[in-house]
Design an enzyme around this catalytic site. Structure first.
Site, short mmCIF file in Angstrom:
data_model
loop_
_atom_site.label_atom_id
_atom_site.label_comp_id
_atom_site.label_asym_id
_atom_site.label_seq_id
_atom_site.Cartn_x
_atom_site.Cartn_y
_atom_site.Cartn_z
CB ALA A 191 -0.97 -0.03 1.29
CE1 TYR A 192 5.51 5.52 2.59
CE2 TYR A 192 7.29 3.93 1.57
CZ TYR A 192 6.80 5.30 2.04
OH TYR A 192 7.65 6.43 2.16
#
Length: 250
Positions: free
Chosen positions: A157-158
């Site tokens: 996600a990052y």
């Protein structure tokens, strides 16, 4: 010696996330180059004031400003105040961001939304204000991550949020044709900051530190040196995502 265009006014730099580990190193480094630095914070004004105190103690000029980078009204007001105080903006370094880690299958979608708001929307909002205001000879420097290519587990996600930053950076550089404003991103690798070290055990930190050929974690000052180059003499570097990771293989 800087090869940036000569100006009659002191260069003014806004550093978002300037109270954080890398952001504070960037703020101090740009101040050492003679820039007036605005140290942005998103709530921890005590840390921002510490950075300003360090800069002024070394003979530089700096002040603090607070804003939610994802809020277009607050961010526009921040830039209005900077222009009113210092006459304009020449450099914007957008270091502000958050990192929430978990395997993709386990990540809470609320964390995904939070990262998207700060890292993606926040970059878009800050960049929008920056390019509307940067003077000729200016520079916009976004912050990405080497993890977009290293593909480390738990970072999905990052890395996705920073992949969006890469895309914005490359497109925006081309949209500013004729403005004499450069747009780049720096992509640090493992760097010894509280954001990176939080939640990692010693074995994990040691493994990541051994990955670069230089066999150490990056330091915030390592990243700040690259930012200073892009903000000053590096006028022929434009539309790039610069990996700053000590040579970690893709």
């Amino acid at each position: 010696m800087s090869t940036a265009p000569e100006q009659q006014h002191p260069r003014v730099a806004v550093v978002t996330g300037g109270s954080g580990g890398i952001g504070s190193a960037v703020a101090r480094r740009l101040a050492a180059d003679g820039m007036t630095v605005v140290v942005h914070h998103a709530g921890r004004d005590d840390r921002a004031r510490e950075v300003v105190a360090a800069i002024t103690a070394a003979g530089g000029t700096a002040s603090t400003e607070g804003a939610d980078v994802a809020d277009e009204v607050e961010t526009a007001a921040l830039f209005d105040r900077v222009e009113a105080a210092y006459g304009g903006v020449d450099v914007v370094v957008h270091t502000a961001g958050i990192m929430l880690l978990a395997p993709l299958a386990e990540l809470d979608l609320a964390d995904l939304d939070r990262m998207h708001r700060v890292n993606v929307r926040g970059t878009f909002v800050v960049d929008q204000q920056a390019v509307r205001r940067l003077r000729p000879g200016g520079a916009l420097i976004n912050f990405s991550t080497s993890v977009t290519s290293l593909a480390m587990p738990t970072y999905s996600a990052y890395a996705a949020s920073k992949g969006a930053v890469d895309a914005m950076t490359l497109v925006l550089a081309r949209e500013l044709r004729g403005r004499d404003v450069t747009v780049n991103a720096v992509a640090p690798g493992p760097t010894a900051t509280p954001l990176f070290l939080e939640g990692k055990d010693r074995a994990t930190v040691d493994r990541l530190a051994s990955a670069p050929p230089l066999e150490r974690l990056g330091r915030p000052e390592d990243v700040a040196e690259v930012v200073a180059f892009l903000a000053g003499p590096g006028r022929w570097v434009n539309g790039q995502v610069v990996l700053v990771n000590g040579g970690v293989a893709r």
